[in-house]
Design a protein around this motif. Structure first.
Motif, PDB file in Angstrom:
ATOM      1  N   PHE A 106     -51.126  -4.104  -0.608  1.00  0.00           N
ATOM      2  CA  PHE A 106     -51.263  -5.689  -1.021  1.00  0.00           C
ATOM      3  C   PHE A 106     -51.467  -6.355   0.427  1.00  0.00           C
ATOM      4  CE2 PHE A 106     -49.455  -9.839  -0.801  1.00  0.00           C
ATOM      5  CZ  PHE A 106     -50.370 -10.390  -1.652  1.00  0.00           C
ATOM      6  N   SER A 107     -50.710  -5.832   1.452  1.00  0.00           N
ATOM      7  CA  SER A 107     -51.026  -6.584   3.021  1.00  0.00           C
ATOM      8  C   SER A 107     -52.509  -6.343   3.338  1.00  0.00           C
ATOM      9  CB  SER A 107     -50.081  -6.173   3.880  1.00  0.00           C
ATOM     10  OG  SER A 107     -48.927  -6.369   3.251  1.00  0.00           O
ATOM     11  N   ILE A 108     -52.711  -4.883   3.412  1.00  0.00           N
ATOM     12  CA  ILE A 108     -54.083  -4.430   3.640  1.00  0.00           C
ATOM     13  C   ILE A 108     -55.167  -5.248   2.825  1.00  0.00           C
ATOM     14  CG2 ILE A 108     -55.690  -2.524   3.740  1.00  0.00           C
ATOM     15  CD1 ILE A 108     -53.193  -0.787   4.328  1.00  0.00           C
ATOM     16  N   GLY A 109     -55.022  -5.161   1.893  1.00  0.00           N
ATOM     17  CA  GLY A 109     -55.998  -6.165   0.828  1.00  0.00           C
ATOM     18  C   GLY A 109     -56.157  -7.343   1.223  1.00  0.00           C
ATOM     19  N   ALA A 110     -55.062  -8.007   1.537  1.00  0.00           N
ATOM     20  CA  ALA A 110     -55.071  -9.437   1.691  1.00  0.00           C
ATOM     21  C   ALA A 110     -55.362  -9.751   3.361  1.00  0.00           C
ATOM     22  CB  ALA A 110     -53.624  -9.885   1.999  1.00  0.00           C
ATOM     23  N   GLY A 111     -55.507  -8.814   4.276  1.00  0.00           N
ATOM     24  CA  GLY A 111     -56.188  -8.954   5.401  1.00  0.00           C
ATOM     25  C   GLY A 111     -57.416  -8.725   5.580  1.00  0.00           C
ATOM     26  N   ILE A 112     -57.956  -7.950   4.663  1.00  0.00           N
ATOM     27  CA  ILE A 112     -59.475  -7.524   4.583  1.00  0.00           C
ATOM     28  C   ILE A 112     -60.026  -8.719   3.704  1.00  0.00           C
ATOM     29  CG2 ILE A 112     -61.292  -6.104   3.316  1.00  0.00           C
ATOM     30  CD1 ILE A 112     -59.372  -3.587   4.252  1.00  0.00           C
ATOM     31  N   MET A 113     -59.450  -9.299   2.731  1.00  0.00           N
ATOM     32  CA  MET A 113     -59.919 -10.251   1.899  1.00  0.00           C
ATOM     33  C   MET A 113     -59.998 -11.520   2.766  1.00  0.00           C
ATOM     34  SD  MET A 113     -60.893  -9.837  -0.895  1.00  0.00           S
ATOM     35  CE  MET A 113     -61.002 -11.656  -1.591  1.00  0.00           C
ATOM     36  N   GLY A 114     -58.957 -11.822   3.715  1.00  0.00           N
ATOM     37  CA  GLY A 114     -59.014 -12.829   4.636  1.00  0.00           C
ATOM     38  C   GLY A 114     -60.097 -12.729   5.663  1.00  0.00           C
ATOM     39  N   PHE A 115     -60.549 -11.567   6.356  1.00  0.00           N
ATOM     40  CA  PHE A 115     -61.724 -11.271   7.063  1.00  0.00           C
ATOM     41  C   PHE A 115     -62.958 -11.602   6.125  1.00  0.00           C
ATOM     42  CE2 PHE A 115     -64.490  -8.124   8.947  1.00  0.00           C
ATOM     43  CZ  PHE A 115     -65.058  -9.054   9.983  1.00  0.00           C
ATOM     44  N   VAL A 116     -63.087 -10.955   5.055  1.00  0.00           N
ATOM     45  CA  VAL A 116     -64.411 -11.010   4.604  1.00  0.00           C
ATOM     46  C   VAL A 116     -64.570 -12.372   4.166  1.00  0.00           C
ATOM     47  CG1 VAL A 116     -65.513 -10.357   2.590  1.00  0.00           C
ATOM     48  CG2 VAL A 116     -64.539  -8.462   3.771  1.00  0.00           C
ATOM     49  N   GLY A 117     -63.656 -12.893   3.632  1.00  0.00           N
ATOM     50  CA  GLY A 117     -63.693 -14.434   3.207  1.00  0.00           C
ATOM     51  C   GLY A 117     -64.022 -15.358   4.068  1.00  0.00           C
ATOM     52  N   LEU A 118     -63.438 -15.081   5.356  1.00  0.00           N
ATOM     53  CA  LEU A 118     -63.809 -16.198   6.444  1.00  0.00           C
ATOM     54  C   LEU A 118     -65.164 -15.976   6.941  1.00  0.00           C
ATOM     55  CD1 LEU A 118     -60.382 -16.434   8.159  1.00  0.00           C
ATOM     56  CD2 LEU A 118     -61.567 -18.237   7.098  1.00  0.00           C
ATOM     57  N   THR A 119     -65.583 -14.507   6.990  1.00  0.00           N
ATOM     58  CA  THR A 119     -66.948 -14.197   7.652  1.00  0.00           C
ATOM     59  C   THR A 119     -67.991 -14.715   6.503  1.00  0.00           C
ATOM     60  OG1 THR A 119     -65.865 -12.090   8.707  1.00  0.00           O
ATOM     61  CG2 THR A 119     -68.102 -12.316   8.287  1.00  0.00           C
ATOM     62  N   THR A 120     -67.640 -14.410   5.337  1.00  0.00           N
ATOM     63  CA  THR A 120     -68.742 -14.910   4.270  1.00  0.00           C
ATOM     64  C   THR A 120     -68.872 -16.567   4.664  1.00  0.00           C
ATOM     65  OG1 THR A 120     -67.659 -13.462   2.797  1.00  0.00           O
ATOM     66  CG2 THR A 120     -69.338 -14.998   1.937  1.00  0.00           C
ATOM     67  N   ALA A 121     -67.644 -17.152   4.763  1.00  0.00           N
ATOM     68  CA  ALA A 121     -68.060 -18.627   4.833  1.00  0.00           C
ATOM     69  C   ALA A 121     -68.535 -18.913   6.172  1.00  0.00           C
ATOM     70  CB  ALA A 121     -66.546 -19.375   5.091  1.00  0.00           C
ATOM     71  N   VAL A 122     -68.355 -18.391   7.276  1.00  0.00           N
ATOM     72  CA  VAL A 122     -69.184 -18.517   8.501  1.00  0.00           C
ATOM     73  C   VAL A 122     -70.603 -18.159   8.362  1.00  0.00           C
ATOM     74  CG1 VAL A 122     -69.475 -17.540  10.947  1.00  0.00           C
ATOM     75  CG2 VAL A 122     -67.071 -17.982   9.965  1.00  0.00           C
ATOM     76  N   LEU A 123     -70.980 -16.886   7.805  1.00  0.00           N
ATOM     77  CA  LEU A 123     -72.228 -16.725   7.598  1.00  0.00           C
ATOM     78  C   LEU A 123     -73.096 -17.771   6.757  1.00  0.00           C
ATOM     79  CD1 LEU A 123     -72.120 -12.921   7.541  1.00  0.00           C
ATOM     80  CD2 LEU A 123     -72.902 -14.550   9.111  1.00  0.00           C
ATOM     81  N   LEU A 124     -72.423 -18.311   5.885  1.00  0.00           N
ATOM     82  CA  LEU A 124     -73.097 -19.336   4.527  1.00  0.00           C
ATOM     83  C   LEU A 124     -72.987 -20.569   5.158  1.00  0.00           C
ATOM     84  CD1 LEU A 124     -71.866 -17.859   1.438  1.00  0.00           C
ATOM     85  CD2 LEU A 124     -73.983 -17.259   2.635  1.00  0.00           C
ATOM     86  N   THR A 125     -72.516 -20.973   6.301  1.00  0.00           N
ATOM     87  CA  THR A 125     -72.450 -22.520   6.800  1.00  0.00           C
ATOM     88  C   THR A 125     -73.479 -22.715   7.838  1.00  0.00           C
ATOM     89  OG1 THR A 125     -70.021 -22.179   6.369  1.00  0.00           O
ATOM     90  CG2 THR A 125     -70.957 -24.233   7.185  1.00  0.00           C
ATOM     91  N   ASN A 126     -74.073 -23.667   7.438  1.00  0.00           N
ATOM     92  CA  ASN A 126     -74.886 -24.240   8.626  1.00  0.00           C
ATOM     93  C   ASN A 126     -74.231 -25.172   9.626  1.00  0.00           C
ATOM     94  OD1 ASN A 126     -77.518 -23.397   8.380  1.00  0.00           O
ATOM     95  ND2 ASN A 126     -78.013 -24.759   6.687  1.00  0.00           N
ATOM     96  N   PHE A 127     -73.827 -24.567  10.786  1.00  0.00           N
ATOM     97  CA  PHE A 127     -72.808 -25.267  11.779  1.00  0.00           C
ATOM     98  C   PHE A 127     -74.166 -26.097  12.414  1.00  0.00           C
ATOM     99  CE2 PHE A 127     -70.428 -21.644  11.068  1.00  0.00           C
ATOM    100  CZ  PHE A 127     -69.461 -22.190  10.648  1.00  0.00           C
ATOM    101  N   PRO A 128     -73.749 -27.332  13.125  1.00  0.00           N
ATOM    102  CA  PRO A 128     -74.477 -28.251  13.985  1.00  0.00           C
ATOM    103  C   PRO A 128     -74.644 -27.489  15.221  1.00  0.00           C
ATOM    104  CG  PRO A 128     -72.410 -28.931  13.909  1.00  0.00           C
ATOM    105  CD  PRO A 128     -72.351 -27.834  12.857  1.00  0.00           C
ATOM    106  N   ASP A 129     -75.933 -27.509  15.951  1.00  0.00           N
ATOM    107  CA  ASP A 129     -76.030 -26.730  17.010  1.00  0.00           C
ATOM    108  C   ASP A 129     -76.277 -27.843  18.281  1.00  0.00           C
ATOM    109  OD1 ASP A 129     -76.636 -24.608  19.048  1.00  0.00           O
ATOM    110  OD2 ASP A 129     -78.821 -24.602  18.393  1.00  0.00           O
ATOM    111  N   ASN A 130     -74.891 -28.124  18.961  1.00  0.00           N
ATOM    112  CA  ASN A 130     -75.093 -29.008  20.103  1.00  0.00           C
ATOM    113  C   ASN A 130     -74.386 -28.247  21.340  1.00  0.00           C
ATOM    114  OD1 ASN A 130     -76.150 -31.251  18.575  1.00  0.00           O
ATOM    115  ND2 ASN A 130     -74.445 -31.468  17.920  1.00  0.00           N
TER     116      ASN A 130
END
Lengths: 237, 101
Positions: A100-124
């Protein structure tokens, strides 16, 4: 300062430090001795401090390195006090709900990475010639002094709280007087579950999957020297 | 070195910390998992400051707060570990199963 977005050297150092931070972070939970885990965590923090310095956050980076060096020394001391496995001579697997912990860790990483990749961050990005250290100093002792001072007062309250929590005796008797519920009749047994029996699992149906996970996964600590003391109702169940 | 790369590294550190905090039995190792999660948070905060704020110094205050949280977590966590050990002789999470409601 011109250290951002620039040369290939900066990129190279950044990738090396990132790899070191992630690798040593992973080693924290894989090494056999808690002392080694402490030092691995320190290496991870120092790498993150280095990345912060690369990003011209000089104060944060250097403060992280200093703070973590001291903090990990304290942590190492406590590790020796609570160590399951002195010197790391045996393999240490003090884990539960492992899958369960391994799954949660991988899910946390994948979820956050997906959010990072799908977001348009301002570039300043940081301007080339901005004196970030001076800016931060004026901000800390000027406009944002309240935040800085609040952090300081919080640390003071933490010191008081830590002393109060870890002291054996308070002013009015033992520090844990009142921690046990009063008896049903004067001097009698308290209501509710017995501490020494550990109760069983009837009383807490509300918690969902994580408890079931803990029951399903067998405690696979093959070198647990602490089986004798303490009451571990989970193991007997 | 881009913001995306920094945030992905931060996400990896956070994921490792989440794994450690959920999987470790010993209190002190659990706290190391929490520290690791805060490590990723710190990196992400500094990354956001460096790449999206044009160097406005207010952005670094979030990182200062994360560092204060780290210190508070360590101090209070160790005080609690000492208190629990003194009271129940427990140094693993299963040892305080009777605290469950």
């Amino acid at each position: 300062m011109g250290r951002i977005g620039g040369t290939g050297m900066t990129d190279l150092i950044f990738y090396a430090l990132s790899a070191l931070a992630i690798w040593s972070g992973w080693r924290v939970f894989r090494v056999d001795s808690m002392i080694r885990a402490t030092f691995a965590l320190m290496v991870s923090f120092i790498s993150v401090g280095g990345i912060a310095v690369l990003m011209s956050a000089d104060y944060i980076g250097v403060a992280t390195v200093f703070m973590m060096a001291v903090e990990m020394m304290v942590m190492g001391l406590f590790m020796v006090m609570f160590m399951m496995n002195p010197a790391g001579l045996n393999p240490m697997q003090m884990v539960h709900q492992y899958k369960f912990s391994i799954g949660a860790g991988i899910m946390g990483f994948v979820g956050l990475t997906t959010a990072v990749l799908l977001t348009n961050f301002p570039d300043n990005p940081l301007p080339e010639n901005r004196d970030t250290l001076r800016d931060l100093g004026i901000e800390l002792l000027g406009g944002s002094m309240l935040i800085f001072e609040t952090a300081g007062v919080t640390l003071l309250a933490t010191m008081v709280g830590a002393v109060a929590l870890s002291s054996r005796r308070g002013r009015f008797g033992d520090s844990d007087v009142g921690a046990a519920p009063p008896g049903l009749h004067p001097g009698g047994e308290p209501a509710g579950r017995k501490v020494e029996k550990g109760g069983g699992h009837g009383g807490h149906g509300g918690h969902g999957g994580h408890q079931m996970m803990a029951e399903k996964t067998k405690p696979n600590s093959n070198d647990d020297p602490h089986e004798g003391h303490g009451n571990m109702p989970e193991m007997e169940a | 070195m881009t913001l995306t790369a920094i945030l992905i590294v931060a996400a990896a550190l956070f994921g490792i910390g989440l794994f450690g905090a959920l999987s470790q039995k010993s209190f002190v190792m659990l706290m190391m998992g929490l520290e690791m999660m805060l490590n990723g948070t710190l990196l992400a905060a500094v990354g956001f400051w460096a790449f999206t704020l044009e160097g406005a110094p207010k952005g670094q205050l979030l990182a200062v707060l994360v560092m204060a949280v780290m210190a508070v977590e360590l101090a209070i966590g160790f005080a609690l570990v000492v208190a629990v050990y003194r009271k129940r002789q427990a140094d693993v999470i299963e040892g305080i199963g009777t605290m469950k409601q």
